[in-house]
Design an enzyme around this catalytic site. Structure first.
Site: not given
Lengths: 450, 450
Positions: A224, A35, A153, A124
């Protein structure tokens, strides 16, 4: 490519003093073509000339490592595909890793660094698990590791924390860094769904994986949080030191009670500095509706930062998705490339675009116009006709009565128009002002933000 | 300096391989010592060791150019003050300009660049008026120009636009970039003041100058719009091409009507790309209350960015003030210094802090606890006593009745506590659960964001 923007020839900035001597292209290798990877490949192709102008040298995609070259990938040149990832990283200046997971991503990045390439990663899990190994290798090799896409993102948060706030002391970071759980909690609140129904809906829309564990149990947010804490406090935060609670215990009743006490339920990643040390944790929490984080809806992410001198900052945007993540990756590629081309200099002001600055009259906008009119039948129709004559259509109109001078009734009209040029709207308002039935134009204001 | 954080000796990062060879300090010159300058001087002093660890070399403040050395300045070493700004810039590696205005700021910065120094400036007027001259000079000299503080104070917006979004195409930037007018419009809306009264209040609080023209007429916002447009569209946008309307025509009635149609009035700086060119403008506009910019209150700033791949982004924080602006300036100083020390490499991961990661039980937090209790007199007192026994105080409690099992009445209590450690709160909840009158603990959720 939109035409007419780039005045550079062969990717050379027109004013960089190197005209004539074509700069050596930088070789970019891409690991992974899912993607995100396919969007990175598309942007490298579509924006080739713009990127060359911004960097000072062309960025040439020299190969894309995939597991199976025979899977058709829309918009990707099949000649670029290879299964020889190890060979590919050895012949690149910049290696972009968007495979995810620990292996083979880690080995390939270490090999790339060993071969002298700068690396850009959105991984991540790898950074939270073993970032220091990568950083140390890059340090020893004198190359860059960039990872803006790994935390939130498209939202620039890594660069602001490690550069813009480098002269400040971060006290606390509170982030909504997982779009899936934010969407689920949002649906529970607005559609009064229970957790399972909201997760099922997120899966149906492609916001949640078939196995939603990494999201709903907080593993994604914990990775994160570890990265953010490391950046904010200039230290190593092992993933196992991050306290993690997911959203699986949250009930529809919790969400309803939260609302009735002026709160929303959010899954928060928190990195906080106290007198005794740092606390890094992920758990659901009630956030007052007055707090900026409470308004972060659906699949959006946001990161709230409190620093000693800067005070409160918030960064908001899309935390996932192919194109947004690719945008962050490309920004990192440009940074790494500029470092290679400019050798230690910050980004130069690239004034290479040759676009006209339009007069304000050309701007597309909407107006809200308030006028006083004589209150008699047909006046609204007359005003609407004046607008239509100028090609301006009305989105909404509201009328209220007021006492006019003497005994006359005066109606107050509040009209909101659809988009038109500022010039057309100004001419329309003038025409309306000239109508017999119009007593006064009380206010003309532009409307923005739709 | 907080003790125990920095493990570096003499400003050398412990793992940078240069231990033993003391790195050459970087000489920082400061031009101006007003609200921002004095904070920059303070941070350079207080964070000397932290900054040295982050850069890889100490940042030594070698002088502060002022008009009058005899004015006492709290916390500033008088020995650093000088009226010889020209001499000062010639003996610096990094020159920080916080004088403002066109001259002598421009001449001094050009001289600094000519002497080989990198420069950091917060001077929006100069950048909007004559930025390209500075950029060209820096380009020729091979030094950096950083100006994060010039657009929106502490909010990182310059770095995200020119670096993070360097691989994307910005379509539109809409910013609230003037805190004074935002405060004024906010007061008009919430306190129902007219413009003059709101401006007077802003002056009394120090948010507006004695002569508020630069703010209320939109000059300040126009300079920032020109800079943002230049960055976003990679082009030169002359200040005179920015359409500018201030807020002086906004009436209390406008603000009231805006609210009644679901809008707020904001002064917006807009830079927008269309098929025909770019439009850069500053004017008041109605913003729907559903838009993230509508919630930006008081002296805060926010910048909303729409990019082709990244989608919608928003950056929020303090747009003015001594410490917030100094934070942005220091971030730029660190970037310029790293470029000099590391020669072309991006910022390395500085894992120099040696702080313990605390267990989640140590985190200070608040709880909202929902319990079902038997509905009889004295139960609330019993519960409150159990909390008090554990040193936890109640901020709010809410009670509602529900039909219990059989004919018994059950009361539902929603209690929000004040801050305590997670461990203390968990122990308290356990004690409450053990009370006879408590039928069930329905939910325990942390509360964050106060």
């Amino acid at each position: 490519m939109e035409g007419g923007e780039v005045t550079a020839v062969d990717g050379v900035r027109p004013d960089d003093g190197t005209r004539g001597a074509a700069p050596t292209p930088l070789r970019v290798a891409l690991l992974g073509c899912g993607v995100v990877g396919s969007q990175v490949a598309r942007l490298l192709r579509e924006q080739h000339d713009d990127l060359a102008a911004r960097v000072g040298a062309p960025l040439d995609l020299v190969g894309i490592a995939v597991r199976d070259v025979d899977v058709p990938r829309e918009g990707v040149d099949p000649a670029l595909l290879t299964t020889d990832a190890e060979g590919l990283v050895a012949r690149a200046d910049i290696v972009v890793e968007v495979i995810g997971g620990l292996e083979p991503a880690r080995s390939l990045l270490l090999r790339a660094i060993g071969c002298g390439a700068s690396v850009v990663t959105a991984n991540k899990a790898l950074l939270a698990e073993d970032g220091p190994t990568l950083y140390a290798a890059a340090d020893a090799a004198g190359v860059d590791v960039y990872f803006e896409a790994a935390v939130a993102g498209a939202i620039p948060i890594v660069r602001p924390v490690r550069e813009s706030l480098a002269g400040d002391r971060v006290r606390r970071i509170v982030g909504i860094v997982n779009g899936t759980t934010n969407y689920v909690l949002d649906q529970m609140a607005t559609e009064r769904l229970d957790l399972d129904a909201a997760v099922a809906q997120a899966q149906a829309l492609g916001y949640a994986e078939a196995d939603p564990t990494a999201d709903v149990e907080g593993y994604d947010a914990a990775a994160k949080a570890a990265i953010l804490a490391s950046l904010a406090f200039h230290m190593r935060v092992p993933l196992e030191d991050v306290h993690r609670e997911g959203i699986t215990a949250i009930t529809a009743e919790d969400v309803t009670w939260a609302a009735s006490t002026g709160h929303v339920v959010k899954l928060l990643a928190i990195a906080e500095r106290t007198d005794d040390g740092v606390s890094v944790r992920v758990h659901p929490a009630l956030v007052p509706t007055t707090h900026p984080l409470s308004g972060v809806r659906g699949a959006f992410n946001a990161v709230f930062v409190e620093a000693e001198s800067a005070g409160e900052l918030m960064f908001y945007g899309r935390g996932a998705g192919g194109a947004p993540t690719a945008s962050a990756v490309l920004g990192d590629v440009v940074s790494a490339a500029r470092n290679r081309v400019l050798g230690g200099r910050g980004p130069v002001e690239s004034s290479y675009a040759d676009l006209p600055v339009l007069p304000a009259s050309a701007a597309l906008t909407r107006y809200q116009v308030r006028i006083d009119v004589v209150d008699r039948p047909g006046v609204l129709a007359q005003v609407a006709a004046a607008l239509a004559d100028h090609g301006v259509s009305i989105e909404a109109v509201r009328q209220s009565l007021a006492a006019g001078p003497g005994d006359a009734e005066v109606a107050h009209l509040v009209m909101t128009t659809h988009s038109a040029t500022d010039a057309a709207l100004a001419a329309t308002v003038e025409a309306v002002a000239g109508l017999d039935a119009v007593l006064a134009v009380r206010s003309v204001l532009r409307v923005e933000g739709n």
